[in-house]
Enzyme design. Sequence first.
Site, PDB file in Angstrom:
ATOM      1  N   PRO A  29       0.955  -1.051   0.039  1.00 39.66           N
ATOM      2  CA  PRO A  29      -0.053  -0.142  -0.022  1.00 39.66           C
ATOM      3  C   PRO A  29       0.808   1.230  -0.046  1.00 39.66           C
ATOM      4  CG  PRO A  29      -0.434  -1.474   2.027  1.00 39.66           C
ATOM      5  CD  PRO A  29       0.745  -1.922   1.339  1.00 39.66           C
ATOM      6  N   GLU A  30       0.443   2.269  -0.963  1.00 38.26           N
ATOM      7  CA  GLU A  30       1.069   3.447  -0.763  1.00 38.26           C
ATOM      8  C   GLU A  30       0.444   4.496  -0.106  1.00 38.26           C
ATOM      9  OE1 GLU A  30       3.729   4.564  -3.462  1.00 38.26           O
ATOM     10  OE2 GLU A  30       3.642   2.857  -5.058  1.00 38.26           O
ATOM     11  N   LYS A  73       3.317   6.559   5.723  1.00 40.03           N
ATOM     12  CA  LYS A  73       2.513   5.144   5.416  1.00 40.03           C
ATOM     13  C   LYS A  73       2.240   4.538   6.729  1.00 40.03           C
ATOM     14  CE  LYS A  73       5.039   4.466   1.004  1.00 40.03           C
ATOM     15  NZ  LYS A  73       5.715   3.275   0.069  1.00 40.03           N
ATOM     16  N   ARG A  91      15.151  -0.067  -8.559  1.00 37.78           N
ATOM     17  CA  ARG A  91      13.552   0.166  -8.828  1.00 37.78           C
ATOM     18  C   ARG A  91      13.271   0.616 -10.269  1.00 37.78           C
ATOM     19  NH1 ARG A  91      10.932   1.485  -3.968  1.00 37.78           N
ATOM     20  NH2 ARG A  91       8.957   0.654  -4.782  1.00 37.78           N
TER      21      ARG A  91
END
Length: 308
Positions: free
Chosen positions: A2-3, A59, A298
């Site tokens: 989840p961002e 977060k 990434r």
Amino acid sequence: MPELPEVETIARGLAKRVTGDVIDSVWLGQKKEPLKSPASAIAATLEHSCIAAVRRMGKHIVFDLDCVGRTLLSAKGRGPNSRRARSKAPLAQPSSTPHAEADRSVRPTRAQWIVHLGMTGRLQVCEPQSEVAKHTHAILKLSSGRELRFVDPRRFGRLSVAQAGDFDAAGIEPLEADVETFLPLFQGRKTPIKSALLNQNLLRGVGNIYADESLFRAGLRPRRRASTITRDQLGKLLVAVKEVLKEAIALGGSSISDYVNSDGEEGFFQLQHRVYGREGEPCLVCKTPIKRIVIAGRSSHYCPKCQK
Ligand SMILES: [Zn+2]
């Protein structure tokens, strides 16, 4: 994983469901990984606490707790016998540091339960008779009769407790940033702008997808050195970051009830990606094929024509 927009949406959904409810009792599983504070400290802090608010910090999902009918003890850094241990600071004036004092004046709550969902963590609000999912690590029985459960198959999620005001995520909140706080984050940095956006010590909670989408909207290449970006361009980037996050939050608002109750991992909204995951597909603006490169491990996606 989840961002920020997902965590924001989940926190808002939880706030609607459990604010004002009281935690009657707590069950914690045997697995050690999800417990960042000692189990006894988590249980002692949560039990008989009223959930005053639920909000996102970076977060993390933070539950602000008010005590109900008894004094909460400091949960920070205590061993298994913490329920009996008395705080050395007098309880009537639990915070003597200016930092804690300042926080307390803003938010007069007593303790915090902090949840990081990790990769696969979920918080479910459910009826007690509903089947307990595999990989359930915590069950909070609420006085409304419902249960709040923490489920996490991969166990990268973390549960901890802190005294009110003690928890502070690093970095600044992107949605609250203005140009004056945003610009200094990048000045003099020789790292690629993409890495700087992902650096959680600078900005809280901007993840890979939202970084790529923001850079596209701002017309900046992910590998561009942060220090070479002009003030105007950084201003544009801040607007883009906020736009992307707010759009994702707006999309998430409608699907939140499903997500919180869901047993599946599917079912979150998706922002219409303009570059992320579109390698080789035509740019939506100029039709140039989208490129994918790897920066610090990434994937980064960009349009070689629109982004400089
Ligand atoms: Zn393009």
